[in-house]
Scaffold this motif. Structure first.
Motif, short mmCIF file in Angstrom:
data_model
loop_
_atom_site.label_atom_id
_atom_site.label_comp_id
_atom_site.label_asym_id
_atom_site.label_seq_id
_atom_site.Cartn_x
_atom_site.Cartn_y
_atom_site.Cartn_z
N GLY A 230 8.58 -8.85 -12.36
CA GLY A 230 9.35 -10.09 -12.48
C GLY A 230 9.43 -10.88 -11.21
O GLY A 230 10.11 -11.91 -11.15
N VAL A 231 8.74 -10.40 -10.16
CA VAL A 231 8.78 -11.04 -8.84
C VAL A 231 7.58 -10.51 -8.05
O VAL A 231 7.06 -9.44 -8.36
CB VAL A 231 10.10 -10.70 -8.12
N ASN A 232 7.12 -11.25 -7.06
CA ASN A 232 6.01 -10.78 -6.25
C ASN A 232 6.40 -9.51 -5.49
O ASN A 232 7.51 -9.41 -4.96
CB ASN A 232 5.57 -11.86 -5.25
N GLN A 233 5.48 -8.55 -5.44
CA GLN A 233 5.75 -7.29 -4.76
C GLN A 233 6.00 -7.55 -3.27
O GLN A 233 5.24 -8.25 -2.62
CB GLN A 233 4.55 -6.34 -4.95
N ASN A 234 7.12 -7.00 -2.77
CA ASN A 234 7.48 -7.26 -1.38
C ASN A 234 8.45 -6.17 -0.89
O ASN A 234 9.65 -6.21 -1.18
CB ASN A 234 8.14 -8.64 -1.25
N ASN A 235 7.92 -5.19 -0.17
CA ASN A 235 8.76 -4.09 0.31
C ASN A 235 9.81 -4.56 1.32
O ASN A 235 10.92 -4.02 1.35
CB ASN A 235 7.89 -3.01 0.95
N ALA A 236 9.45 -5.55 2.13
CA ALA A 236 10.40 -6.05 3.13
C ALA A 236 11.65 -6.63 2.46
O ALA A 236 12.78 -6.42 2.92
CB ALA A 236 9.74 -7.09 4.01
N LYS A 237 11.44 -7.35 1.36
CA LYS A 237 12.58 -7.92 0.65
C LYS A 237 13.35 -6.86 -0.13
O LYS A 237 14.54 -7.02 -0.41
CB LYS A 237 12.10 -9.02 -0.31
N ALA A 238 12.67 -5.77 -0.45
CA ALA A 238 13.35 -4.69 -1.18
C ALA A 238 14.37 -3.98 -0.30
O ALA A 238 15.41 -3.49 -0.80
CB ALA A 238 12.32 -3.68 -1.69
N VAL A 239 14.10 -3.92 0.99
CA VAL A 239 14.90 -3.12 1.92
C VAL A 239 16.40 -3.41 1.87
O VAL A 239 17.21 -2.50 1.66
CB VAL A 239 14.37 -3.27 3.36
N PRO A 240 16.86 -4.67 2.08
CA PRO A 240 18.31 -4.90 2.11
C PRO A 240 19.00 -4.54 0.80
O PRO A 240 20.14 -4.09 0.80
CB PRO A 240 18.43 -6.40 2.43
N TYR A 241 18.30 -4.74 -0.32
CA TYR A 241 18.89 -4.42 -1.62
C TYR A 241 19.01 -2.91 -1.82
O TYR A 241 20.03 -2.41 -2.32
CB TYR A 241 18.08 -5.06 -2.75
N LEU A 242 17.97 -2.19 -1.44
CA LEU A 242 18.02 -0.74 -1.59
C LEU A 242 19.02 -0.11 -0.63
O LEU A 242 19.70 0.86 -0.98
CB LEU A 242 16.62 -0.15 -1.37
N GLU A 243 19.11 -0.67 0.58
CA GLU A 243 20.11 -0.18 1.53
C GLU A 243 21.52 -0.36 0.98
O GLU A 243 22.36 0.54 1.06
CB GLU A 243 19.97 -0.90 2.87
#
Length: 227
Positions: free
Chosen positions: A159-172
């Motif tokens: 549902g969104v472009n793959q981006n591990n950097a953007k995933a970080v704050p949400y997973l934290e």
């Protein structure tokens, strides 16, 4: 003598039971009265009373009636409960479209769990963009599970472009909250430098948190290996 003791015990039990029953009926009456006078929270509590058979006989039809009143009064929890009833077909015909309608209302009324439930519903339909938006809104309202989903969607490119950097704050945020089995994900990102600079201390921190607080066996193994 034994018969007299048993008789006295039976009378005492019936007295206590009657007292408790009267107390429950009194509380239920008060909730119904408040509901009829515009208190949505009370309407939801009446619905819960009949859903979970708290001192009364379980009755999904009555529960639905009160959840509907609650939702009409813009009580988010009432809308969520009504959505669940339609999802499961309890007291109403099963209807996933109506279920989503009530989850959306709950979300619009400020219920983070409503946004999260709406996200789950969209995800099950593989409407990933809509699911992502719903989870993101749930996260903004304080839902750890919503934040976890946003992070995982970024990781997986759903549902969104793959981006591990953007995933970080949400997973934290999810890991520091109540979401389960997510800390290992953020630990892996830092360990293997997936979109961020490698940081083994941060990886260790998140593995340890996943192991000790969330009892995630994989996080425990990763924590032992990184020591």
């Amino acid at each position: 003598m034994l018969k007299r003791v048993l008789l006295l015990w039976g009378c005492l039990f019936l007295s206590v039971f009657a007292s408790e029953s009267t107390d429950i009926n009194s509380k239920l009456f008060d909730l119904m009265y408040a509901c009829d006078h515009g208190d949505g929270t009370s309407c939801t509590k009446v619905g819960d009373t009949y859903t979970f058979a708290t001192g009364v006989e379980k009755d999904d039809n009555i529960a639905v009636t009160y959840y509907k009143k609650a939702c009409d009064l813009k009580n988010a929890n009432g809308c969520i409960a009504l959505g669940v009833k339609y999802h499961n077909g309890q007291g109403v015909p099963r209807d996933h479209i109506r279920s989503r309608t009530y989850y959306k209302k709950a979300c619009d009324y400020g219920g983070e769990n409503g946004c999260h439930a709406l996200g789950i519903s969209y995800e099950q339909m593989r409407h990933y963009e809509s699911a992502f938006k719903s989870y993101k809104k749930a996260c903004s309202m304080g839902s750890s599970e919503g934040c976890m989903k946003v992070g995982l969607f970024y990781r997986q490119g759903k549902g969104v472009n793959q981006n591990n950097a953007k995933a970080v704050p949400y997973l934290e945020k999810a890991c520091e909250g109540t979401a389960r089995l997510v800390c290992k994900n953020i630990g892996d990102i830092y360990k293997y430098a997936q979109g961020v600079k490698q940081d083994l201390q941060k990886a260790k921190h998140f593995y340890e948190r996943g192991c000790t607080l969330q009892h995630d066996k994989e996080a425990c193994i990763a924590y032992r290996l990184i020591k």
